[in-house]
Design an enzyme around this catalytic site. Structure first.
Site, PDB file in Angstrom:
ATOM      1  N   GLU A  76       0.819  -1.219   0.000  1.00 30.30           N
ATOM      2  CA  GLU A  76       0.000   0.000   0.000  1.00 30.30           C
ATOM      3  C   GLU A  76       0.854   1.271   0.000  1.00 30.30           C
ATOM      4  OE1 GLU A  76      -3.470   2.176   2.699  1.00 30.30           O
ATOM      5  OE2 GLU A  76      -2.582   0.282   3.359  1.00 30.30           O
ATOM      6  N   ASP A  77       1.954   1.282   0.770  1.00 28.15           N
ATOM      7  CA  ASP A  77       2.686   2.530   1.003  1.00 28.15           C
ATOM      8  C   ASP A  77       4.075   2.592   0.365  1.00 28.15           C
ATOM      9  OD1 ASP A  77       0.608   3.603   2.511  1.00 28.15           O
ATOM     10  OD2 ASP A  77       1.313   2.673   4.358  1.00 28.15           O
TER      11      ASP A  77
END
Length: 761
Positions: A76-77
């Protein structure tokens, strides 16, 4: 920051066969990917996945779960991909990481819709692998511990979401310590004044508690030792949010709350649990009604203990929870206590499902919740279904049914089976017939009374407490509405076909549906019945399809004016009508329905109808529709007759002050002034007398039949109640067809334009 070897040592403490290479590789990979990223606190971002992994080690989870904790934010990051995780760490870990990533990658219209869809994805992922939930809870717990670095509005939003979803999910899985911490942090942010007031009060009472705890702990340990029971006694003060919850639920002040101290008594066996109860109850006075045995009947989240409340020194109440070591482990860690490692064995998720009633129950609930509910309903139903305290009731055969607090026999019936819920008409609770709105209590024996012809009404949504019941009721109501709309749409199309003398085969019906924007013939007829497709465009497209000449005259077909299929007829504007679906129609009933058009005359039965009456219409060939009140004795003989039944409802907008004639009957003692007494009683209720018939039924008694005018059923009920209280009167009631026909001076010709016509026409 925790180092690699420290993390490995934590896992090694409970799993000697730890996969050090896997954990070291996950540690290094996550640290490299997060690189120089910072959190809102200014700390390196890698601190967060490391703390999540640490929380998971406290739960004694398997190597794969610890690795997922380290990797859960990488896709996600960072620039990490699913394929890369798959290649480096295997499909098992990659699937869990990817599932956690998808939960947060949403961009929906509203925050509530996003929350609902996030929750749906989370529950679906949990149903496949419980470790998704455990990692997500650990992730949320660390985020809550560092929430003070977020802006105030974001703090409140995250705290509310935690209170609504994550804390109850932890409780549902039996992870009570984690639930308490999540609730207390959320409570501190959402209601800081209440939180500080409770904390201040607890600080003030510490000295008093310290003495009470010391006395009870010492005496209890000594007493149990004297009986040969080895026990550990752990004392605690209840959490701030649980105290606040109790204050709110009982509507009392903080000073009135007497049982804020709790003791956990840990013994060696189930037998010693019950022996301990005997010791406690002989030493201290017991608070009546506070004994609960969750060992013989465990909670839905696998929790087992015996609860009892005593009156200790200084009349201070204290709750005791008596359990074994295994029960204590389950109470503290919940589903995580069903160890993924036993005797050094590797992870076995199927064993967790078999051992944990909580997980099996959650999977079953998830399967229901995620089956077809709309997004706007899903969040409400899930909160109702998953996140409420429970009561335990029994069927007459002894089957245990767990329901949320506030549940009714309707919820009980749907918990047994959807078909049972749909056909419920009543209930016996502990042998007595009680209303379906009755709230159930633990220990109630509930017997459901059924009628196979019954369907749940819409107002049950306001009674049901469980998501399963509400979803089933709404589904049944929608299905019934669709059936009624289909019947009306089929009637409209058949009338058109009969009028033109043509037929429609399956291919033509499909083509007609497609040109009018419907997916199938059934969808087309439902849309016609609901009024979404008018009779004129239907007729126009039918004419094109069959090569018919366009009629100049407008088709006089009843057209639905609401989505539920209700339509008006020209002869009266006081009623709306609907053709119900699923009728078993004979040839005469079908012939009568075929004659139903916009000009159909409407007649009201002789006994009269008033607003508030439930109504039904009867159709016979070549006759006007006859509207009866549902209680009419004339309907008894029609149940087995070949007639068509039509739903009828009132349409009184703008006519609230209109008076409606109805007939009542009574028996009166034959004495002077009796008629004046009756007239005065009717006048006192602001009703008007139109006509009356009096006949002698014996030398001392007369039967009196009145036609009166009232505004509605409430006023008529007032009239009947007043007459029943009058001396010398008996058998006061609404008249049947026979008595109504005895009003000889009235012309009961049933013309609605004379008795029920709109005043403005």
């Amino acid at each position: 920051m925790m180092r690699q070897y420290e993390l490995v040592e934590r896992v090694q403490a409970y799993n000697p066969n730890v996969d050090e290479q896997l954990l070291n590789k996950a540690y290094v990979y996550a640290m490299q990917k997060h690189g120089s990223q910072k959190r809102a606190s200014g700390d390196p971002y890698f601190n967060h996945p490391l703390e999540v992994a640490a929380i998971l080690t406290e739960l004694k989870l398997d190597d794969a779960s610890i690795a997922v904790g380290l990797l859960h934010d990488t896709i996600e990051d960072t620039d990490a991909t699913r394929a890369e995780i798959d290649q480096l760490f295997g499909a098992e870990i990659a699937t869990i990481v990817d599932g956690l990533t998808k939960i947060d990658r949403l961009n929906l219209v509203s925050r509530e819709e996003a929350q609902a869809e996030n929750l749906r994805k989370l529950l679906l992922a949990i149903s496949q692998d419980v470790r998704v939930l455990l990692v997500k809870l650990a992730d949320r717990l660390h985020n809550m511990r560092t929430l003070q670095f977020m802006p105030p509005d974001k703090q409140k939003r995250i705290a509310q979401e935690t209170m609504d979803i994550y804390a109850p999910l932890a409780g549902r899985m039996g992870m009570q310590d984690m639930r308490n911490e999540l609730e207390d942090i959320s409570f501190r942010i959402l209601q800081p004044e209440h939180y500080q007031a409770i904390i201040a009060r607890l600080d003030e009472m510490q000295a008093e508690y310290r003495e009470t705890i010391s006395v009870i702990s010492t005496e209890l340990s000594e007493r149990l030792a004297a009986e040969g029971i080895t026990a550990r006694v752990k004392a605690r003060v209840k959490s701030p949010f649980s105290i606040f919850n109790k204050i709110e639920r009982k509507s009392i002040a903080l000073e009135q709350l007497s049982d804020m101290i709790g003791f956990r008594v840990i013994v060696g066996s189930v037998e010693e649990c019950y022996r301990t109860v005997g010791v406690v109850h002989t030493k201290w006075k017991v608070v009546p009604g506070r004994f609960k045995d969750y060992i013989s009947v465990p909670k839905h989240n696998d929790y087992q203990s015996i609860h009892t409340t005593i009156v200790g020194p200084g009349r201070q109440r204290a709750e005791l929870q008596i359990r074994t070591e295994e029960m204590d482990r389950v109470a503290e860690y919940g589903i995580a206590a069903h160890a993924l490692y036993k005797d050094g064995a590797s992870a076995d998720l199927s064993r967790i499902e078999n051992e944990s009633q909580a997980y099996g129950s959650l999977r079953s609930t998830i399967a229901h919740l995620t089956a077809g509910n709309s997004t706007e309903d899903f969040l409400e139903y899930t909160k109702l279904e998953l996140f409420q305290d429970q009561v335990f009731c029994f069927t007459p055969r002894g089957r245990l049914i767990a329901l949320p607090r506030g549940a009714t026999p309707i919820d009980f019936a749907y918990a047994l089976h959807t078909d049972i819920g749909d056909t419920t008409v009543g209930a016996k609770i502990n042998g007595s017939i009680l209303p379906l709105v009755t709230q159930l209590r633990s220990g109630d024996e509930v017997e459901i009374i059924r009628d196979q012809n019954h369907l749940p009404p819409l107002n049950w949504l306001g009674i049901a407490a469980t998501g399963k019941a509400r979803a089933a009721i709404r589904r049944s109501v929608r299905h019934a509405a669709a059936q009624r709309a289909f019947a009306l749409g089929e009637h409209v199309l058949n009338m058109m076909l009969e009028r033109e003398g043509v037929m429609l085969d399956d291919a033509e019906a499909k083509a007609l549906a497609e040109v009018l924007g419907a997916a199938s013939r059934r969808d087309l007829l439902i849309a016609v019945g609901e009024g979404k497709i008018g009779s004129e465009p239907l007729a126009a497209e039918l004419a094109k399809l069959k090569g018919l000449r366009k009629r100049r005259r407008k088709l006089d077909l009843p057209v639905a004016d609401t989505a539920d299929g209700w339509f008006a007829l020209r002869s009266t504007d006081l009623f709306r009508f609907r053709v119900p679906g699923g009728q078993r129609s004979g040839p005469r009933a079908k012939a009568a329905l075929a004659q139903l058009d916009f000009h159909m005359p409407v007649t009201v039965s002789g006994e009269g109808v008033v607003p508030g009456d439930r109504l039904v219409g009867i159709l016979q060939p070549d006759k006007a529709m006859l509207v009866y009140p549902i209680h009419s004795d004339a309907l008894i003989d029609m149940h087995d007759s070949d007639v068509a039944w039509v739903d009828v409802r009132w349409n009184l907008a703008g006519r609230e002050d209109k008076l409606f004639p109805t007939v009542i009957t009574m028996e009166s003692v034959n004495r002077p002034g009796s008629l004046a007494q009756i007239s005065s009683a009717i006048a006192a209720c602001d009703a008007n007398i139109n006509n009356l018939v009096m006949r002698m039924i014996s030398p001392d008694f007369h039967q009196l039949i009145f036609e009166i005018e009232v505004r509605d059923l409430a006023q008529l009920t007032d009239v009947l109640a007043t007459l029943k209280r009058s001396p010398g009167l008996s058998a006061v009631q609404r008249a049947g067809i026979r008595e109504a026909g005895m009003i000889s001076t009235l012309e009961w010709d049933g013309q609605v334009d004379r008795r029920f016509a709109d005043d403005e026409r």
